[in-house]
Design an enzyme around this catalytic site. Sequence first.
Site, mmCIF file in Angstrom:
data_model
loop_
_atom_site.group_PDB
_atom_site.id
_atom_site.type_symbol
_atom_site.label_atom_id
_atom_site.label_comp_id
_atom_site.label_asym_id
_atom_site.label_seq_id
_atom_site.Cartn_x
_atom_site.Cartn_y
_atom_site.Cartn_z
ATOM 1 N N ASN A 6 15.278 53.469 20.945
ATOM 2 C CA ASN A 6 15.802 52.180 21.372
ATOM 3 C C ASN A 6 14.831 51.970 22.826
ATOM 4 O OD1 ASN A 6 16.766 50.167 23.233
ATOM 5 N ND2 ASN A 6 18.981 50.690 22.750
ATOM 6 N N LYS A 9 16.125 51.415 26.396
ATOM 7 C CA LYS A 9 16.893 52.731 26.961
ATOM 8 C C LYS A 9 15.416 53.719 27.382
ATOM 9 C CE LYS A 9 19.663 55.240 24.893
ATOM 10 N NZ LYS A 9 20.586 55.913 24.209
ATOM 11 N N ASP A 64 22.805 59.620 25.357
ATOM 12 C CA ASP A 64 23.640 58.822 24.801
ATOM 13 C C ASP A 64 24.708 58.253 25.757
ATOM 14 O OD1 ASP A 64 24.134 57.962 21.940
ATOM 15 O OD2 ASP A 64 26.344 58.414 22.286
ATOM 16 N N ASP A 148 24.784 44.620 30.182
ATOM 17 C CA ASP A 148 24.513 44.723 31.541
ATOM 18 C C ASP A 148 24.882 43.041 32.244
ATOM 19 O OD1 ASP A 148 23.396 47.159 32.265
ATOM 20 O OD2 ASP A 148 21.415 46.370 31.745
HETATM 21 P P1 IMP Z 1 23.537 54.477 22.707
HETATM 22 O O1 IMP Z 1 23.016 55.377 23.845
HETATM 23 O O2 IMP Z 1 22.053 54.112 22.198
HETATM 24 O O3 IMP Z 1 24.066 54.774 21.660
HETATM 25 O O4 IMP Z 1 23.624 53.016 23.412
HETATM 26 C C1 IMP Z 1 24.932 52.367 23.061
HETATM 27 C C2 IMP Z 1 24.918 50.849 23.369
HETATM 28 O O5 IMP Z 1 25.338 50.702 24.651
HETATM 29 C C3 IMP Z 1 23.656 50.235 23.550
HETATM 30 O O6 IMP Z 1 22.998 49.727 22.232
HETATM 31 C C4 IMP Z 1 23.776 49.107 24.343
HETATM 32 O O7 IMP Z 1 24.364 48.001 23.691
HETATM 33 C C5 IMP Z 1 24.813 49.598 25.414
HETATM 34 N N1 IMP Z 1 24.094 50.444 26.570
HETATM 35 C C6 IMP Z 1 23.440 51.710 26.640
HETATM 36 N N2 IMP Z 1 22.888 51.691 27.900
HETATM 37 C C7 IMP Z 1 23.369 50.516 28.556
HETATM 38 C C8 IMP Z 1 22.865 50.202 29.834
HETATM 39 O O8 IMP Z 1 22.507 50.683 30.711
HETATM 40 N N3 IMP Z 1 23.411 48.923 29.925
HETATM 41 C C9 IMP Z 1 24.150 48.118 29.037
HETATM 42 N N4 IMP Z 1 24.375 48.381 28.051
HETATM 43 C C10 IMP Z 1 24.083 49.709 27.701
#
Ligand code: IMP
Length: 194
Positions: A6, A9, A64, A148
Amino acid sequence: MLASANPDKAREMRYVLEEIGFEMVERPPEVPEVEEDGATLEENARLKAKALAEATGLPAIADDTGLEVDALGRAPGVRSARYAGESATYEDNVEKLLDEMERHPDRRARFRSVTIARWPDGREVVAEGVVGGTITHEPRGENGFGYDPVFVPDEGEGKTFAEMERAEKHAISHRGRSLRALAEKLSELDLTSL
Ligand code: IMP
């Protein structure tokens, strides 16, 4: 190596880790994305770090993250990326969250981030970072990504993460805290023997 496919991220992880003094290598695009079907944040972070470390022969760092909303029984949690469906966009997920929260006066929530540094031989170091806050009624701000615009951290003077500059967000964010804790643990290891 950064194990996140991603780009939002990966950008944030690189920012925090380079500030600490790490030199990060971008994830090679030919390594396929990992299916994040673990039951916990730690399992998903491990799936990503393991796949990258094994595919490249380099130590990999994965994160994650989940948003835990008290009134929703800590959902969306480990399903944060797919809250509004398998191919949901950030906007879809935010819209679903605000819809679900409409009838809930309790808007307490927290972001939890688990980070793992893993070597190709299976050794690993795990850390966690948490930031508490509240869910707004409307999205605010243009920075950041994901949830966010609807998350106001307790230490943020009322601003959402999307209204903060990057340095401001990561001084208190789940990701900043988790990666700094990971770096602290790594600094206690003798990395020359790894
Ligand atoms: P994952 O860690 O890729 O599974 O992230 C899960 C989801 O959480 C992402 O698709 C974002 O929608 C959300 N997310 C992860 N990190 C953040 C952050 O720092 N701010 C806001 N949303 C986040």
